[in-house]
Design a protein around this motif. Structure first.
Motif, PDB file in Angstrom:
ATOM      1  N   ASN A 154       0.821  -1.211   0.000  1.00  0.00           N
ATOM      2  CA  ASN A 154       0.000   0.000   0.000  1.00  0.00           C
ATOM      3  C   ASN A 154       0.858   1.266   0.000  1.00  0.00           C
ATOM      4  N   LEU A 155       1.903   1.277   0.820  1.00  0.00           N
ATOM      5  CA  LEU A 155       2.796   2.436   0.839  1.00  0.00           C
ATOM      6  C   LEU A 155       3.508   2.593  -0.496  1.00  0.00           C
ATOM      7  N   SER A 156       3.892   1.483  -1.092  1.00  0.00           N
ATOM      8  CA  SER A 156       4.556   1.539  -2.400  1.00  0.00           C
ATOM      9  C   SER A 156       3.623   2.132  -3.457  1.00  0.00           C
ATOM     10  N   LYS A 157       2.349   1.775  -3.408  1.00  0.00           N
ATOM     11  CA  LYS A 157       1.383   2.314  -4.361  1.00  0.00           C
ATOM     12  C   LYS A 157       1.206   3.815  -4.196  1.00  0.00           C
ATOM     13  N   ILE A 158       1.163   4.262  -2.936  1.00  0.00           N
ATOM     14  CA  ILE A 158       1.016   5.696  -2.679  1.00  0.00           C
ATOM     15  C   ILE A 158       2.201   6.466  -3.238  1.00  0.00           C
ATOM     16  N   ILE A 159       3.396   5.973  -2.963  1.00  0.00           N
ATOM     17  CA  ILE A 159       4.596   6.658  -3.433  1.00  0.00           C
ATOM     18  C   ILE A 159       4.665   6.648  -4.960  1.00  0.00           C
ATOM     19  N   LYS A 160       4.337   5.515  -5.550  1.00  0.00           N
ATOM     20  CA  LYS A 160       4.355   5.417  -7.012  1.00  0.00           C
ATOM     21  C   LYS A 160       3.365   6.398  -7.632  1.00  0.00           C
ATOM     22  N   HIS A 179      18.816  13.700  -8.584  1.00  0.00           N
ATOM     23  CA  HIS A 179      18.050  13.799  -7.340  1.00  0.00           C
ATOM     24  C   HIS A 179      16.676  14.384  -7.620  1.00  0.00           C
ATOM     25  N   LYS A 180      15.656  13.761  -7.026  1.00  0.00           N
ATOM     26  CA  LYS A 180      14.291  14.261  -7.171  1.00  0.00           C
ATOM     27  C   LYS A 180      13.613  14.282  -5.800  1.00  0.00           C
ATOM     28  N   LEU A 181      12.777  15.293  -5.592  1.00  0.00           N
ATOM     29  CA  LEU A 181      12.046  15.383  -4.336  1.00  0.00           C
ATOM     30  C   LEU A 181      10.633  15.873  -4.617  1.00  0.00           C
ATOM     31  N   TRP A 182       9.647  15.134  -4.076  1.00  0.00           N
ATOM     32  CA  TRP A 182       8.244  15.501  -4.180  1.00  0.00           C
ATOM     33  C   TRP A 182       7.736  15.900  -2.795  1.00  0.00           C
ATOM     34  N   VAL A 183       6.932  16.929  -2.711  1.00  0.00           N
ATOM     35  CA  VAL A 183       6.372  17.404  -1.444  1.00  0.00           C
ATOM     36  C   VAL A 183       4.901  16.991  -1.385  1.00  0.00           C
ATOM     37  N   ILE A 184       4.546  16.249  -0.344  1.00  0.00           N
ATOM     38  CA  ILE A 184       3.168  15.772  -0.183  1.00  0.00           C
ATOM     39  C   ILE A 184       2.472  16.634   0.863  1.00  0.00           C
ATOM     40  N   THR A 185       1.517  17.426   0.423  1.00  0.00           N
ATOM     41  CA  THR A 185       0.778  18.329   1.319  1.00  0.00           C
ATOM     42  C   THR A 185      -0.681  17.936   1.478  1.00  0.00           C
ATOM     43  N   ASP A 186      -1.200  17.086   0.611  1.00  0.00           N
ATOM     44  CA  ASP A 186      -2.605  16.705   0.641  1.00  0.00           C
ATOM     45  C   ASP A 186      -2.932  15.943   1.932  1.00  0.00           C
ATOM     46  N   ASP A 187      -3.913  16.426   2.677  1.00  0.00           N
ATOM     47  CA  ASP A 187      -4.231  15.842   3.978  1.00  0.00           C
ATOM     48  C   ASP A 187      -4.642  14.373   3.875  1.00  0.00           C
ATOM     49  N   LYS A 188      -5.390  14.031   2.850  1.00  0.00           N
ATOM     50  CA  LYS A 188      -5.837  12.652   2.688  1.00  0.00           C
ATOM     51  C   LYS A 188      -4.665  11.711   2.447  1.00  0.00           C
ATOM     52  N   VAL A 189      -3.730  12.123   1.596  1.00  0.00           N
ATOM     53  CA  VAL A 189      -2.560  11.294   1.303  1.00  0.00           C
ATOM     54  C   VAL A 189      -1.674  11.176   2.543  1.00  0.00           C
ATOM     55  N   LYS A 190      -1.520  12.277   3.253  1.00  0.00           N
ATOM     56  CA  LYS A 190      -0.711  12.241   4.484  1.00  0.00           C
ATOM     57  C   LYS A 190      -1.308  11.279   5.499  1.00  0.00           C
ATOM     58  N   GLN A 191      -2.631  11.272   5.613  1.00  0.00           N
ATOM     59  CA  GLN A 191      -3.298  10.358   6.534  1.00  0.00           C
ATOM     60  C   GLN A 191      -3.083   8.907   6.107  1.00  0.00           C
ATOM     61  N   GLN A 192      -3.130   8.661   4.813  1.00  0.00           N
ATOM     62  CA  GLN A 192      -2.907   7.308   4.302  1.00  0.00           C
ATOM     63  C   GLN A 192      -1.493   6.825   4.640  1.00  0.00           C
ATOM     64  N   ILE A 193      -0.522   7.712   4.506  1.00  0.00           N
ATOM     65  CA  ILE A 193       0.865   7.341   4.813  1.00  0.00           C
ATOM     66  C   ILE A 193       1.022   7.076   6.304  1.00  0.00           C
ATOM     67  N   THR A 194       0.471   7.960   7.133  1.00  0.00           N
ATOM     68  CA  THR A 194       0.566   7.787   8.578  1.00  0.00           C
ATOM     69  C   THR A 194      -0.069   6.463   9.004  1.00  0.00           C
ATOM     70  N   GLU A 195      -1.248   6.172   8.470  1.00  0.00           N
ATOM     71  CA  GLU A 195      -1.930   4.922   8.811  1.00  0.00           C
ATOM     72  C   GLU A 195      -1.179   3.710   8.265  1.00  0.00           C
ATOM     73  N   GLY A 196      -0.549   3.873   7.100  1.00  0.00           N
ATOM     74  CA  GLY A 196       0.228   2.781   6.533  1.00  0.00           C
ATOM     75  C   GLY A 196       1.389   2.380   7.433  1.00  0.00           C
ATOM     76  N   PHE A 197       2.107   3.355   7.959  1.00  0.00           N
ATOM     77  CA  PHE A 197       3.229   3.043   8.846  1.00  0.00           C
ATOM     78  C   PHE A 197       2.747   2.552  10.209  1.00  0.00           C
ATOM     79  N   TYR A 198       1.568   2.989  10.609  1.00  0.00           N
ATOM     80  CA  TYR A 198       1.038   2.543  11.901  1.00  0.00           C
ATOM     81  C   TYR A 198       0.791   1.039  11.911  1.00  0.00           C
ATOM     82  N   LYS A 199       0.619   0.470  10.723  1.00  0.00           N
ATOM     83  CA  LYS A 199       0.410  -0.974  10.605  1.00  0.00           C
ATOM     84  C   LYS A 199       1.719  -1.754  10.559  1.00  0.00           C
TER      85      LYS A 199
END
Length: 411
Positions: A154-160, A179-199
């Motif tokens: 799931n985390l891999s899909k989000i990042i991709k 070198h490449k860097l993407w900034v994730i500001t969307d609240d929904k995506v941030k919540q998905q990442i936080t919940e992904g690591f919580y698992k």
């Protein structure tokens, strides 16, 4: 249940990022460092070498305060700008041989102290304290701890998915890395990442044991000084670069010894033969093909050493590591190396490609004998960490190696 959260990074302006970010200080030769400082006024190296501007050496807390002052100047001049909202940052580095991609985020000191963030290396108290003082005076950390975790679909899909967007940064450096860097500001995506690591149950330190330990000391120190401590203050977290374990690259370290501890070459080989079967390779460059096999270079010739398993006791995960086997069978009992962290008779070099480095150093007369080892696997590293054991120093050379000043975490 790992706690991973977004934070407001301080970052270089887009037009200057290629000039600002740098390799870690120790990767520059004196000549390279001088060239960077002389010809690039935007380099982050000016912040961590504040005395260069004044043509003088500074150390201790005076240096730390000057580092802070230079950092503030970079912010005042809009070379560094802080993000308006807490964000996650996808960072990718690409060269001719490898692509590394992971997430820069804030990770929990509490997870570190509770061993949810697991360690595999011993730390030195003086270094922990020194870096804690540095963090406390400067007020920031510019190089993330490298953490790894079990691959998560799931985390891999989000990042991709997020990588399909235009990156905030895209630049090349003189070492031929992109070198490449993407900034994730969307609240929904941030919540998905936080919940992904919580698992995810556990995170593992791949590189940055002292930075992690120092951050824990700082959190304890600042919490004791804060009457209104809540546990949510920035000092309760530290910046990390989280990368799936399948994307981690581990190479071995060679070992070099300056003398044979009073043994003749003949006597040394006889003592080795009690624990290893030895095959003389002569001028044929030799690298160990599998675990418990070692290469040795001595008096201009290569040898293949294979552990006699009936002469060695495997007792735990640590005892199975080649670096530990070499210490227990050769470095300590035969060559008299007791303390691996504090002995000028032993040297190391990372071995990303082949055994040429062993031959070069010995032939130059810098050392008497050199040993090559197989790299540790990610599974071995995890088993050692899970057992709360600690590897010998310089057991792993882990990539990616991270840049300084790309994202900065303020306390």
């Amino acid at each position: 249940m790992a706690i991973v959260k977004p934070f407001k990074a301080v970052r270089p302006s887009r037009d200057k990022v290629a000039l600002v970010s740098s390799k870690s200080y120790e990767f520059y030769s004196p000549a390279e460092l001088g060239a960077k400082l002389n010809f690039n006024p935007f380099s982050f190296l000016h912040i961590i070498n504040p005395g260069y501007k004044y043509h003088q050496e500074v150390s201790g807390e005076q240096r730390f305060q000057l580092v802070h002052n230079r950092y503030v100047t970079f912010k005042e001049n809009q070379i560094f700008i802080q993000d308006d909202v807490p964000s996650f940052y996808i960072y990718e580095s690409i060269d001719n041989n490898s692509t590394f991609c992971g997430l820069i985020a804030a990770t929990s000191v509490k997870d570190y102290t509770n061993n949810k963030i697991k360690k595999h290396e011993e730390t030195i108290g003086k270094r922990e304290q020194l870096f804690e003082n540095y963090l406390k005076v400067t007020g920031f950390n510019a190089e993330p701890v490298l953490l790894t975790f079990k691959d998560d679909e799931n985390l891999s899909k989000i990042i991709k998915r997020e990588k399909k967007k235009r990156p905030e940064y895209e630049f090349s450096t003189t070492d031929k890395q992109l070198h490449k860097l993407w900034v994730i500001t969307d609240d929904k995506v941030k919540q998905q990442i936080t919940e992904g690591f919580y698992k995810i149950n556990d995170l593992y330190i791949a590189d940055g044991h002292h930075r992690s330990a120092s951050s824990a000391l700082l959190a304890k120190d600042l919490a004791s000084e804060n009457k209104n401590h809540t546990g949510n203050e920035p000092y309760n977290f530290f910046m990390s670069y989280l990368i799936p374990e399948s994307n981690l690259k581990i190479s071995a370290f060679n070992r070099f010894i300056k003398d044979l501890n009073g043994n003749s070459v003949k006597d040394f080989l006889v003592k080795l033969n009690a624990v290893f079967s030895i095959e003389h390779k002569g001028q044929q460059i030799y690298s160990p093909p599998k675990k418990h096999h070692f290469s040795m270079y001595l008096d201009g010739e290569f040898y293949a050493l294979v552990l006699r398993k009936n002469k060695y006791n495997f007792t735990d995960a640590l005892s199975k590591l080649d670096a530990e086997i070499l210490y227990r069978t050769v470095l300590h009992p035969i060559l008299g190396i007791d303390d691996l962290t504090n002995n000028d008779r032993i040297g190391y070099s990372q071995n990303k490609t082949n055994s040429i480095a062993i031959k070069t150093k010995i032939d130059a007369g810098l050392f008497k004998v050199g040993f090559g080892l197989m790299p540790v696997t990610i599974d071995e590293m995890k088993v050692v960490a899970n057992a709360n054991l600690k590897m010998p120093p310089k057991t792993t050379y882990i990539q990616p190696k991270l840049r300084s000043g790309l994202t900065i975490y303020e306390f």
